[in-house]
Design an enzyme around this catalytic site. Structure first.
Site, PDB file in Angstrom:
ATOM      1  CG  ASP A   1      -0.153  -0.036   2.392  1.00  0.00           C
ATOM      2  OD1 ASP A   1       1.142   0.000   2.511  1.00  0.00           O
ATOM      3  OD2 ASP A   1      -0.721   0.286   3.791  1.00  0.00           O
TER       4      ASP A   1
ATOM      5  CG  ASP B   1      19.874  28.509  -9.528  1.00  0.00           C
ATOM      6  OD1 ASP B   1      19.840  29.206  -8.641  1.00  0.00           O
ATOM      7  OD2 ASP B   1      19.116  28.611 -10.441  1.00  0.00           O
TER       8      ASP B   1
ATOM      9  NE  ARG C   1      11.850  24.609  -5.609  1.00  0.00           N
ATOM     10  CZ  ARG C   1      11.938  24.171  -6.727  1.00  0.00           C
ATOM     11  NH1 ARG C   1      12.080  25.010  -7.655  1.00  0.00           N
ATOM     12  NH2 ARG C   1      11.427  22.921  -6.829  1.00  0.00           N
ATOM     13  CD  GLN C   2       5.395  24.083  -1.337  1.00  0.00           C
ATOM     14  OE1 GLN C   2       4.458  24.114  -0.678  1.00  0.00           O
ATOM     15  NE2 GLN C   2       5.695  23.240  -1.884  1.00  0.00           N
TER      16      GLN C   2
ATOM     17  CG  ASP D   1      17.191  33.731  -9.327  1.00  0.00           C
ATOM     18  OD1 ASP D   1      18.190  33.969  -8.426  1.00  0.00           O
ATOM     19  OD2 ASP D   1      16.710  32.705  -9.431  1.00  0.00           O
TER      20      ASP D   1
ATOM     21  CD  GLU E   1       0.932   1.762   6.055  1.00  0.00           C
ATOM     22  OE1 GLU E   1       1.254   0.937   6.723  1.00  0.00           O
ATOM     23  OE2 GLU E   1      -0.471   1.941   6.289  1.00  0.00           O
TER      24      GLU E   1
ATOM     25  N   GLY F   1      14.334  24.780 -15.951  1.00  0.00           N
ATOM     26  CA  GLY F   1      13.600  25.887 -16.735  1.00  0.00           C
ATOM     27  C   GLY F   1      14.596  27.003 -16.517  1.00  0.00           C
TER      28      GLY F   1
ATOM     29  CE  LYS G   1      14.049  32.125 -11.740  1.00  0.00           C
ATOM     30  NZ  LYS G   1      14.671  31.234 -11.100  1.00  0.00           N
TER      31      LYS G   1
ATOM     32  CB  SER H   1      13.420  21.762 -10.047  1.00  0.00           C
ATOM     33  OG  SER H   1      12.463  20.827  -9.861  1.00  0.00           O
TER      34      SER H   1
HETATM   35  C1  R5P Z   1      14.795  29.543  -7.819  1.00  0.00           C
HETATM   36  O1  R5P Z   1      14.691  30.805  -7.587  1.00  0.00           O
HETATM   37  C2  R5P Z   1      15.876  28.580  -7.624  1.00  0.00           C
HETATM   38  O2  R5P Z   1      17.114  29.323  -7.106  1.00  0.00           O
HETATM   39  C3  R5P Z   1      16.283  27.908  -8.868  1.00  0.00           C
HETATM   40  O3  R5P Z   1      16.537  28.649  -9.986  1.00  0.00           O
HETATM   41  C4  R5P Z   1      15.091  27.069  -9.374  1.00  0.00           C
HETATM   42  O4  R5P Z   1      13.972  26.687  -8.344  1.00  0.00           O
HETATM   43  C5  R5P Z   1      15.269  25.970  -9.995  1.00  0.00           C
HETATM   44  O5  R5P Z   1      13.755  25.340 -10.764  1.00  0.00           O
HETATM   45  P1  R5P Z   1      13.791  24.912 -12.169  1.00  0.00           P
HETATM   46  O6  R5P Z   1      14.913  24.053 -12.624  1.00  0.00           O
HETATM   47  O7  R5P Z   1      12.561  24.069 -12.205  1.00  0.00           O
HETATM   48  O8  R5P Z   1      13.689  26.120 -12.867  1.00  0.00           O
END
Ligand code: R5P
Length: 290
Positions: free
Chosen positions: A35, A217, A93-94, A166, A37, A224, A189, A221
């Site tokens: 299941d 960076d 990030r949250q 960014d 777990e 993008g 960004k 993730s």
């Molecule tokens: C966002 O500000 C972080 O520093 C990364 O640039 C971002 O979270 C990376 O996510 P992704 O690869 O999906 O753009």
């Protein structure tokens, strides 16, 4: 003797840290039921002294999180002091309510970790220090930037320039550039909070022309952000683009997509094990633990 519990997500890293600390290494074994777990078993008994748990909380994030919480809870049954080392902390990030109604999951983690028994949290290059303000226990964010920069010193680059994709990553790029010995800049960004799509808002940039770029960076993730930044920099006629990042999640074939956009090489740390994770962070973690 200090106890060190290796979470299932960080066995290799935990073993490295344990050797450097001369700790009592305890492996945790995970069995997954039909299941979904998990049943977690410690393959050894911690002593009363301090226990360090190494469990990076990368995908599957929720599953690795519940394992971290369970390990803390079990360790606390034996030990007076429990430290969680989560080199990559999912949910970092949250840390803000970007759109009305959004739950700040970092606030939830801030309540959970101490309740189950953690007395300290150690993370590496957290997305933003704002996330740590929700933790009432001792917390430390350590930087892998100097180690990443030292790795890049071994690569032969043409008039290199360090670039943050960014403004939020400006301080990280600055720290990297200081150790690396070059200038740095930060692009502008913008991320659409509903679709997640990214746009580079910086206009024409002469200073990147004919130079090799190191995009710095905290994490990749989907790729993008780095893809948009690379496309922009290539349009400005830079030479090669390299990527230095702490946490390479590389979701949905991100590595190939990033390379296709023009990136020559991605270098990351072993907060998340993988093909690009060539910079070892065990030494800086040991330093933070002492
Ligand atoms: C966002 O500000 C972080 O520093 C990364 O640039 C971002 O979270 C990376 O996510 P992704 O690869 O999906 O753009």
């Amino acid at each position: 003797m200090i106890n060190l519990i290796a979470g299932n997500s960080s066995k290799v890293l935990a073993t490295k840290i344990s050797k450097k600390l001369n700790a009592n290494l305890i492996i945790s074994e995970v069995k997954v039921f039909p299941d979904g777990e998990s049943k977690i078993t410690l393959k050894g008994k911690p002593s009363k002294s301090k226990t360090i748990i190494v469990q990076s909380i990368f995908p599957p994030v929720d599953s690795n999180l519940i394992k971290a919480l369970s390990l803390i809870s079990k360790a606390k049954d034996y030990s007076n002091e429990v430290v969680l080392v989560a080199p990559y902390l999912g949910y970092a990030r949250q840390d803000r309510e970007f759109l009305p109604g959004e739950i700040i999951t970092m606030k939830v983690l801030g309540k959970l970790f101490p309740v189950v028994g953690a007395s300290e949290l150690i993370v590496v290059d957290i997305h933003s220090k704002i996330g740590l303000k929700y933790f009432k226990i001792k917390s430390k964010n350590i930087s892998a930037m100097p180690d990443l920069a030292r790795y890049f010193k071994k690569i032969n680059l043409k008039n290199p320039l360090v670039v943050s994709p960014d403004q939020g990553g400006k301080e990280r790029a600055k720290e990297f550039a200081k150790e690396f010995g070059s200038e740095f800049i930060a692009l502008k960004k913008q991320r659409n909070r509903k679709t997640g799509k990214v746009q580079i808002k910086t206009e024409g940039l002469d200073e990147v022309k004919n130079r090799d770029i190191i995009l710095v960076d905290d994490m990749i993730s989907t790729g993008g952000s780095l893809i948009k930044a690379t496309e922009f920099l290539k349009k400005q006629k830079c030479k090669k683009v390299f990527v230095a990042c702490t946490h390479a999640l590389l979701i949905n074939n991100a590595e190939n997509k990033i390379k296709k956009s023009g990136v020559t090489r991605i270098i990351s740390t072993n907060t998340i094990p993988g093909k690009t994770s060539v910079v070892d962070i065990s030494k800086i973690i040991v330093k933070a633990l002492k």
